[in-house]
Design a protein around this motif. Structure first.
Motif, mmCIF file in Angstrom:
data_model
loop_
_atom_site.group_PDB
_atom_site.id
_atom_site.type_symbol
_atom_site.label_atom_id
_atom_site.label_comp_id
_atom_site.label_asym_id
_atom_site.label_seq_id
_atom_site.Cartn_x
_atom_site.Cartn_y
_atom_site.Cartn_z
ATOM 1 N N VAL A 56 0.841 -1.206 0.000
ATOM 2 C CA VAL A 56 0.000 0.000 0.000
ATOM 3 C C VAL A 56 0.872 1.250 0.000
ATOM 4 O O VAL A 56 0.624 2.207 -0.757
ATOM 5 C CB VAL A 56 -0.948 0.011 1.212
ATOM 6 N N ASN A 57 1.902 1.245 0.825
ATOM 7 C CA ASN A 57 2.794 2.403 0.891
ATOM 8 C C ASN A 57 3.448 2.672 -0.460
ATOM 9 O O ASN A 57 3.566 3.825 -0.893
ATOM 10 C CB ASN A 57 3.866 2.186 1.962
ATOM 11 N N GLN A 60 0.949 4.147 -2.923
ATOM 12 C CA GLN A 60 0.721 5.558 -2.644
ATOM 13 C C GLN A 60 1.908 6.405 -3.099
ATOM 14 O O GLN A 60 1.740 7.471 -3.709
ATOM 15 C CB GLN A 60 0.468 5.748 -1.145
ATOM 16 N N ILE A 66 -4.535 7.211 -2.010
ATOM 17 C CA ILE A 66 -4.850 6.269 -0.939
ATOM 18 C C ILE A 66 -6.354 6.016 -0.860
ATOM 19 O O ILE A 66 -6.783 4.905 -0.540
ATOM 20 C CB ILE A 66 -4.312 6.786 0.423
ATOM 21 N N GLU A 67 -7.160 7.022 -1.203
ATOM 22 C CA GLU A 67 -8.606 6.836 -1.137
ATOM 23 C C GLU A 67 -9.117 5.905 -2.232
ATOM 24 O O GLU A 67 -10.274 5.464 -2.179
ATOM 25 C CB GLU A 67 -9.327 8.183 -1.218
ATOM 26 N N ILE A 69 -7.498 3.017 -2.942
ATOM 27 C CA ILE A 69 -6.965 1.689 -2.647
ATOM 28 C C ILE A 69 -7.916 0.937 -1.716
ATOM 29 O O ILE A 69 -8.314 1.455 -0.669
ATOM 30 C CB ILE A 69 -5.561 1.787 -2.025
ATOM 31 N N SER A 81 -3.170 1.430 7.178
ATOM 32 C CA SER A 81 -2.751 2.231 6.032
ATOM 33 C C SER A 81 -3.685 3.405 5.750
ATOM 34 O O SER A 81 -3.374 4.253 4.916
ATOM 35 C CB SER A 81 -2.676 1.350 4.781
ATOM 36 N N GLU A 82 -4.842 3.440 6.449
ATOM 37 C CA GLU A 82 -5.885 4.423 6.171
ATOM 38 C C GLU A 82 -6.307 4.368 4.710
ATOM 39 O O GLU A 82 -6.496 5.392 4.033
ATOM 40 C CB GLU A 82 -5.446 5.840 6.570
ATOM 41 N N ALA A 83 -6.460 3.146 4.205
ATOM 42 C CA ALA A 83 -6.879 2.937 2.823
ATOM 43 C C ALA A 83 -8.305 3.437 2.610
ATOM 44 O O ALA A 83 -9.054 3.690 3.560
ATOM 45 C CB ALA A 83 -6.785 1.454 2.475
#
Length: 214
Positions: A56-57, A60, A66-67, A69, A81-83
């Motif tokens: 994920v990182n 990004q 990120i929004e 994912i 990850s605040e995906a």
């Protein structure tokens, strides 16, 4: 913390990562189709939570918002990850249990019938992933559920129903006209000779059908 994400104002196009794809290839694919895809589902049952978080990182850092994912199954990674979302399947944490923990994150739930869709929505799912609609090489031993069941599911479900399975640009419009809020694609894009052109074709097909439906 981010505000809870609303649904895309139009037909959604979801891209699901193929099993076994390397992170480098997934990044190249995602960046190539970024102008046309709304959500990128990171699905790899072999990766550890640490490896998924790193993926994920890297997505990004490469430029995938990120929004956009979505993490398959692993709520812990989605939270860390605040995906943009988490996709829950039958073996995952139930939507009702996940919803209080992720009030600011979009939750998708995999369903296979109108009844399951209604239940998932009542528990707090933001959308339902329904399939497979057409014959699919990934599920050769299972009969497709077809457009009629999709239409019933979409008509009864109060949240968007995202269709998947055997969808190509030539039949994607029919899926939208039957009430789907979007489509999810795996090999239809990832296996294409020109993934960007294929993603653009999907986008054009569902957008045209969406406008016709309105």
């Amino acid at each position: 913390m981010k505000n809870r994400l609303p649904a895309v104002s139009g037909p959604e196009l979801h891209l699901i990562s193929p099993e076994g794809i390397s992170l480098a290839d997934w990044l190249r694919l995602s960046l190539a189709v970024l102008p046309y895809v709304d959500y990128f589902h990171l699905r790899n049952r072999q990766l550890t939570a640490k490896a998924l978080l790193e993926a994920v990182n890297q997505m990004q850092q490469a430029g995938i918002p990120i929004e956009s994912i979505v993490i398959n199954d692993r709520l812990d990674v989605a939270l860390a990850s605040e995906a943009g979302g988490v996709q829950l399947a039958g073996h995952s944490l139930p939507v009702a249990a996940a919803r209080p923990l992720v009030s600011e994150m979009r939750i998708g739930c995999s369903i296979h019938s109108p009844e399951e869709a209604v239940d998932a929505a009542s528990e707090g799912a933001d959308y339902c992933l329904f399939g497979h609609v057409y014959e699919s090489t990934s599920k050769p031993d299972l009969l497709p559920r077809g457009l009629d069941i999709l239409e019933v599911t979409a008509s009864r479900c109060p949240v968007p129903v995202i269709a998947l399975g055997g969808i190509h640009p030539g039949n994607a419009g029919a899926v939208i006209r039957r009430g789907a809020g979007g489509i999810a694609i795996l090999s239809g894009i990832s296996s294409a000779a020109d993934p960007a052109a294929q993603a653009e074709a999907y986008r054009a097909a569902i957008q045209t059908a969406w406008l016709e439906r309105r």
